[in-house]
Design a protein around this motif. Structure first.
Motif, PDB file in Angstrom:
ATOM      1  N   ARG A  31      -0.946  23.986  88.750  1.00  0.00           N
ATOM      2  CA  ARG A  31      -0.982  22.763  89.570  1.00  0.00           C
ATOM      3  C   ARG A  31       0.207  21.839  89.253  1.00  0.00           C
ATOM      4  NH1 ARG A  31      -6.735  20.119  90.798  1.00  0.00           N
ATOM      5  NH2 ARG A  31      -5.381  19.281  92.436  1.00  0.00           N
ATOM      6  N   THR A  32       1.323  22.464  88.899  1.00  0.00           N
ATOM      7  CA  THR A  32       2.558  21.722  88.617  1.00  0.00           C
ATOM      8  C   THR A  32       3.715  22.407  89.329  1.00  0.00           C
ATOM      9  OG1 THR A  32       1.753  21.065  86.428  1.00  0.00           O
ATOM     10  CG2 THR A  32       4.122  20.901  86.815  1.00  0.00           C
ATOM     11  N   ASN A  33       4.383  21.710  90.213  1.00  0.00           N
ATOM     12  CA  ASN A  33       5.542  22.272  90.905  1.00  0.00           C
ATOM     13  C   ASN A  33       6.786  22.175  90.034  1.00  0.00           C
ATOM     14  OD1 ASN A  33       4.097  22.907  93.243  1.00  0.00           O
ATOM     15  ND2 ASN A  33       4.485  20.915  94.181  1.00  0.00           N
ATOM     16  N   LEU A  34       7.708  23.118  90.240  1.00  0.00           N
ATOM     17  CA  LEU A  34       8.980  23.119  89.523  1.00  0.00           C
ATOM     18  C   LEU A  34      10.111  23.049  90.543  1.00  0.00           C
ATOM     19  CD1 LEU A  34      10.797  23.466  87.017  1.00  0.00           C
ATOM     20  CD2 LEU A  34      10.499  25.958  87.258  1.00  0.00           C
ATOM     21  N   LEU A  35      10.996  22.100  90.355  1.00  0.00           N
ATOM     22  CA  LEU A  35      12.129  21.880  91.247  1.00  0.00           C
ATOM     23  C   LEU A  35      13.416  22.110  90.463  1.00  0.00           C
ATOM     24  CD1 LEU A  35      13.211  20.877  93.991  1.00  0.00           C
ATOM     25  CD2 LEU A  35      12.732  18.548  93.226  1.00  0.00           C
ATOM     26  N   LEU A  36      14.186  23.136  90.850  1.00  0.00           N
ATOM     27  CA  LEU A  36      15.425  23.501  90.171  1.00  0.00           C
ATOM     28  C   LEU A  36      16.593  23.142  91.086  1.00  0.00           C
ATOM     29  CD1 LEU A  36      14.126  26.995  89.043  1.00  0.00           C
ATOM     30  CD2 LEU A  36      14.661  25.106  87.472  1.00  0.00           C
ATOM     31  N   MET A  37      17.399  22.161  90.668  1.00  0.00           N
ATOM     32  CA  MET A  37      18.432  21.617  91.551  1.00  0.00           C
ATOM     33  C   MET A  37      19.819  21.797  90.947  1.00  0.00           C
ATOM     34  SD  MET A  37      16.318  18.134  92.415  1.00  0.00           S
ATOM     35  CE  MET A  37      15.761  18.059  90.707  1.00  0.00           C
ATOM     36  N   SER A  38      20.739  22.341  91.755  1.00  0.00           N
ATOM     37  CA  SER A  38      22.096  22.543  91.256  1.00  0.00           C
ATOM     38  C   SER A  38      23.024  22.976  92.378  1.00  0.00           C
ATOM     39  CB  SER A  38      22.110  23.617  90.172  1.00  0.00           C
ATOM     40  OG  SER A  38      23.428  23.880  89.747  1.00  0.00           O
ATOM     41  N   SER A  39      24.319  22.621  92.233  1.00  0.00           N
ATOM     42  CA  SER A  39      25.361  23.223  93.070  1.00  0.00           C
ATOM     43  C   SER A  39      26.032  24.346  92.296  1.00  0.00           C
ATOM     44  CB  SER A  39      26.389  22.171  93.471  1.00  0.00           C
ATOM     45  OG  SER A  39      27.008  21.609  92.324  1.00  0.00           O
ATOM     46  N   GLY A  40      25.541  24.607  91.084  1.00  0.00           N
ATOM     47  CA  GLY A  40      26.030  25.710  90.263  1.00  0.00           C
ATOM     48  C   GLY A  40      25.013  26.838  90.237  1.00  0.00           C
ATOM     49  N   ASN A  41      24.872  27.499  89.074  1.00  0.00           N
ATOM     50  CA  ASN A  41      23.947  28.643  89.009  1.00  0.00           C
ATOM     51  C   ASN A  41      23.139  28.691  87.724  1.00  0.00           C
ATOM     52  OD1 ASN A  41      25.835  29.447  87.139  1.00  0.00           O
ATOM     53  ND2 ASN A  41      26.310  31.415  88.095  1.00  0.00           N
ATOM     54  N   PHE A  42      22.985  27.537  87.043  1.00  0.00           N
ATOM     55  CA  PHE A  42      22.169  27.470  85.816  1.00  0.00           C
ATOM     56  C   PHE A  42      22.589  28.544  84.801  1.00  0.00           C
ATOM     57  CE2 PHE A  42      19.278  25.105  88.613  1.00  0.00           C
ATOM     58  CZ  PHE A  42      18.931  24.037  87.781  1.00  0.00           C
ATOM     59  N   GLY A  43      23.888  28.659  84.586  1.00  0.00           N
ATOM     60  CA  GLY A  43      24.372  29.621  83.590  1.00  0.00           C
ATOM     61  C   GLY A  43      24.000  31.046  83.905  1.00  0.00           C
ATOM     62  N   ALA A  44      23.937  31.367  85.215  1.00  0.00           N
ATOM     63  CA  ALA A  44      23.624  32.721  85.715  1.00  0.00           C
ATOM     64  C   ALA A  44      22.183  33.149  85.423  1.00  0.00           C
ATOM     65  CB  ALA A  44      24.604  33.754  85.167  1.00  0.00           C
ATOM     66  N   LEU A  45      21.278  32.180  85.216  1.00  0.00           N
ATOM     67  CA  LEU A  45      19.863  32.528  85.071  1.00  0.00           C
ATOM     68  C   LEU A  45      19.350  33.151  86.366  1.00  0.00           C
ATOM     69  CD1 LEU A  45      18.185  29.481  83.237  1.00  0.00           C
ATOM     70  CD2 LEU A  45      18.635  31.758  82.313  1.00  0.00           C
ATOM     71  N   ASP A  46      18.478  34.141  86.244  1.00  0.00           N
ATOM     72  CA  ASP A  46      17.816  34.737  87.403  1.00  0.00           C
ATOM     73  C   ASP A  46      16.615  33.854  87.742  1.00  0.00           C
ATOM     74  OD1 ASP A  46      16.320  36.211  89.217  1.00  0.00           O
ATOM     75  OD2 ASP A  46      16.814  38.145  88.293  1.00  0.00           O
ATOM     76  N   LEU A  47      16.796  32.947  88.692  1.00  0.00           N
ATOM     77  CA  LEU A  47      15.753  31.952  88.975  1.00  0.00           C
ATOM     78  C   LEU A  47      14.525  32.576  89.637  1.00  0.00           C
ATOM     79  CD1 LEU A  47      17.869  28.886  90.198  1.00  0.00           C
ATOM     80  CD2 LEU A  47      17.163  29.519  87.875  1.00  0.00           C
ATOM     81  N   VAL A  48      14.717  33.611  90.432  1.00  0.00           N
ATOM     82  CA  VAL A  48      13.570  34.284  91.062  1.00  0.00           C
ATOM     83  C   VAL A  48      12.710  34.945  89.999  1.00  0.00           C
ATOM     84  CG1 VAL A  48      12.868  36.105  92.660  1.00  0.00           C
ATOM     85  CG2 VAL A  48      14.807  34.625  93.235  1.00  0.00           C
ATOM     86  N   LYS A  49      13.352  35.626  89.059  1.00  0.00           N
ATOM     87  CA  LYS A  49      12.621  36.271  87.949  1.00  0.00           C
ATOM     88  C   LYS A  49      11.942  35.204  87.089  1.00  0.00           C
ATOM     89  CE  LYS A  49      13.458  39.559  84.140  1.00  0.00           C
ATOM     90  NZ  LYS A  49      13.263  38.739  82.954  1.00  0.00           N
ATOM     91  N   LEU A  50      12.639  34.114  86.819  1.00  0.00           N
ATOM     92  CA  LEU A  50      12.054  33.028  86.037  1.00  0.00           C
ATOM     93  C   LEU A  50      10.813  32.479  86.726  1.00  0.00           C
ATOM     94  CD1 LEU A  50      12.141  30.856  83.771  1.00  0.00           C
ATOM     95  CD2 LEU A  50      13.683  29.548  85.241  1.00  0.00           C
ATOM     96  N   ALA A  51      10.893  32.270  88.036  1.00  0.00           N
ATOM     97  CA  ALA A  51       9.755  31.739  88.790  1.00  0.00           C
ATOM     98  C   ALA A  51       8.539  32.661  88.692  1.00  0.00           C
ATOM     99  CB  ALA A  51      10.150  31.536  90.253  1.00  0.00           C
ATOM    100  N   ARG A  52       8.783  33.968  88.733  1.00  0.00           N
ATOM    101  CA  ARG A  52       7.684  34.947  88.645  1.00  0.00           C
ATOM    102  C   ARG A  52       7.036  34.950  87.263  1.00  0.00           C
ATOM    103  NH1 ARG A  52      11.145  38.768  91.458  1.00  0.00           N
ATOM    104  NH2 ARG A  52      11.545  39.728  89.443  1.00  0.00           N
ATOM    105  N   GLU A  53       7.832  34.639  86.229  1.00  0.00           N
ATOM    106  CA  GLU A  53       7.333  34.749  84.856  1.00  0.00           C
ATOM    107  C   GLU A  53       6.705  33.474  84.316  1.00  0.00           C
ATOM    108  OE1 GLU A  53      10.719  36.078  82.648  1.00  0.00           O
ATOM    109  OE2 GLU A  53      10.565  38.162  83.367  1.00  0.00           O
ATOM    110  N   LEU A  54       6.759  32.389  85.075  1.00  0.00           N
ATOM    111  CA  LEU A  54       6.169  31.138  84.608  1.00  0.00           C
ATOM    112  C   LEU A  54       4.670  31.287  84.384  1.00  0.00           C
ATOM    113  CD1 LEU A  54       7.883  28.469  86.911  1.00  0.00           C
ATOM    114  CD2 LEU A  54       8.455  28.998  84.527  1.00  0.00           C
ATOM    115  N   ASN A  55       4.160  30.587  83.407  1.00  0.00           N
ATOM    116  CA  ASN A  55       2.725  30.600  83.128  1.00  0.00           C
ATOM    117  C   ASN A  55       2.032  29.636  84.088  1.00  0.00           C
ATOM    118  OD1 ASN A  55       0.147  30.608  82.084  1.00  0.00           O
ATOM    119  ND2 ASN A  55       0.682  29.515  80.195  1.00  0.00           N
ATOM    120  N   THR A  56       1.210  30.176  84.972  1.00  0.00           N
ATOM    121  CA  THR A  56       0.456  29.339  85.929  1.00  0.00           C
ATOM    122  C   THR A  56      -1.054  29.575  85.794  1.00  0.00           C
ATOM    123  OG1 THR A  56       0.619  31.027  87.651  1.00  0.00           O
ATOM    124  CG2 THR A  56       2.368  29.367  87.576  1.00  0.00           C
ATOM    125  N   ASP A  57      -1.449  30.076  84.644  1.00  0.00           N
ATOM    126  CA  ASP A  57      -2.862  30.442  84.425  1.00  0.00           C
ATOM    127  C   ASP A  57      -3.703  29.219  84.089  1.00  0.00           C
ATOM    128  OD1 ASP A  57      -5.247  31.608  83.830  1.00  0.00           O
ATOM    129  OD2 ASP A  57      -4.513  32.771  82.121  1.00  0.00           O
TER     130      ASP A  57
END
Length: 455
Positions: A425-451
């Motif tokens: 029940r917490t949204n995450l907003l990732l904002m940038s004109s860059g690429n967060f040091g080449a982090l895979d944001l889609v993979k990160l989103a899938r791996e977040l703990n939402t339990d």
């Protein structure tokens, strides 16, 4: 036509190269480095340079034109050779104008929202199978490339950036297109490495209005006081049409456009104002209000503009291009307003020259106030690359006026922090004109703990 691109790997440059290749031109190019997705796209069309680097032998007298990208420097050996041979050298906005000077030109300008407005117009025109050319600053669903140039289309929709055209053409890009119909979405100081004062930056929009063709139309946001002043003082022979936020309501996390309660897939005051600008443009192109509403209902947004990466267990993860102080604040407030029963973790990567300027940093004061958790990330390599003095955690907290704000300068540390948090029940907003040091944001989103059980 034989065309050579100097710095072909740029976002607009490689898309223009592909558009001209598809038009039947013989296209070559060079660059010292080309990143994805430009590399794969150029490979697909057989125009990726065989070797990286600059080579004056690429420039031959039989070239019809050279298109120069902003990434090149004034002492670039290929540029110097082209000048020596007396070849016609264009910036990419100059060449877009050259290819569209006999078309009706719609130019969308403004410090923020121009990509979304342009994308909305393109979506609606595409919905009704209209024939048009375009230049837009993001990848859009249903469009293969970000540039289309044809011989037959009577109309072109252009996203008009205010940054400089090329290393040897110091005009803002949107001054070059000579709009028949123009939009200005708002004015918020940016590109301070070029426009040293706010007054100088504002002046570029006044000059843009002067480039609109006589008898043309100017559509502008009337909630921006500085913009209104510029428009009122303009003496250009144009019709001025103002817009603001349209009537709407929000129910169960969905925004409906009034009066017909048209459900939208986008939300937030900025997006709604962008929608109204697009609607007024489409009206000039003979698409009525009902037709526009029917088409815009299926618009999902441009890449990196509140792009939904994941939605699970009442947790949405968004990627957004927000980087200026005004857009950062507006984007955070939009997500909070759309989901008032959820918490919000907001993370911004400071990446542009403006945002990494210590004097400019103070403009970010209180911009993340609406977030429950605020995080600022600056890749330490960015400071090295741009030859700037690094910020400390204290610098950032002081500028943002928040001693609770978290600060990271390594991508691994940011990722580790986010993966430790429970996002139920917490949204995450990732904002940038860059690429967060080449982090895979889609993979990160899938791996977040939402339990829910993990709280």
């Amino acid at each position: 036509m034989r065309i050579h691109f100097i710095a072909i790997g740029g976002s607009a440059m490689h898309n223009l190269a592909i558009a001209l290749h598809k038009k039947g031109f013989h296209v070559t190019g060079s660059d010292d480095v080309i990143f994805e997705p430009a590399s794969s796209r150029l490979v697909k069309y057989g125009i990726l340079p065989a070797e990286m680097g600059w080579n004056e032998n690429n420039i031959t007298a039989d070239l019809d034109a050279v298109i120069l990208g902003m990434h090149a420097l004034t002492d670039n050996p290929e540029l110097l050779r082209a000048q020596q041979l007396g070849l016609k050298i264009y910036s990419y906005p100059e060449y877009i104008y050259e290819q569209s000077k006999d078309k009706l030109r719609v130019v969308v300008g403004g410090s923020h929202g121009k990509t979304t407005i342009t994308a909305m117009i393109l979506h609606v025109l595409n919905y009704y199978k209209r024939d048009f050319d375009y230049l837009v600053g993001a990848q859009l669903a249903g469009f293969d490339t970000m540039v289309k140039l044809s011989s037959d289309a009577p109309l072109i929709i252009i996203e008009g950036d205010e940054y400089l055209a090329s290393p040897i053409d110091r005009r803002p890009k949107f001054h070059i297109y000579k709009a028949n119909i123009a939009v200005i979405s708002g004015i918020a100081w940016d590109h301070i490495n070029v426009f040293k004062t706010y007054a100088d930056y504002v002046k570029q929009f006044a000059l843009f209005i002067d480039t609109i063709q006589s008898g043309g139309k100017l559509i502008y946001c009337k909630t921006d006081k500085d913009l209104v002043k510029v428009v009122e003082e303009a003496r250009a022979d144009v019709e001025k049409i103002a817009y603001e936020i349209p009537g709407h309501l929000v129910k169960d996390g969905i925004t409906y456009l009034m009066p017909g309660e048209t459900p939208l897939k986008v939300f937030g005051d900025h997006n709604l104002m962008n929608l109204n600008a697009a609607k007024l443009i489409c009206a000039q192109l003979n698409i009525n209000s009902g037709q526009f509403d029917a088409a815009i209902s299926s618009f999902i947004g441009a890449a990196k503009r509140l792009e939904l990466l994941s939605s699970v267990n009442q947790t949405n993860v968004y990627k957004d291009f927000a980087h200026s102080p005004s857009k950062l604040k507006a984007t955070i407030e939009a997500v909070k307003a759309q989901f008032p029963d959820r918490k919000l973790t907001a993370c911004i990567e400071l990446h542009t020259f403006s945002s990494l300027n210590k004097d400019f940093l103070v403009h970010y004061a209180d911009t993340m106030k609406a977030a429950d958790t605020a995080i600022v990330y600056i890749d330490e390599k960015t400071f090295q690359h741009k030859k700037l003095e690094p910020f400390s955690k204290d610098d950032v907290q002081t500028a943002f006026k928040s001693d609770k704000l978290q600060f990271f300068n390594k991508p691994e540390a940011l990722q580790e922090c986010l993966l430790k948090v429970n996002f139920y029940r917490t949204n995450l907003l990732l904002m940038s004109s860059g690429n967060f040091g080449a982090l895979d944001l889609v993979k990160l989103a899938r791996e977040l703990n939402t339990d829910e059980q993990g709280i």
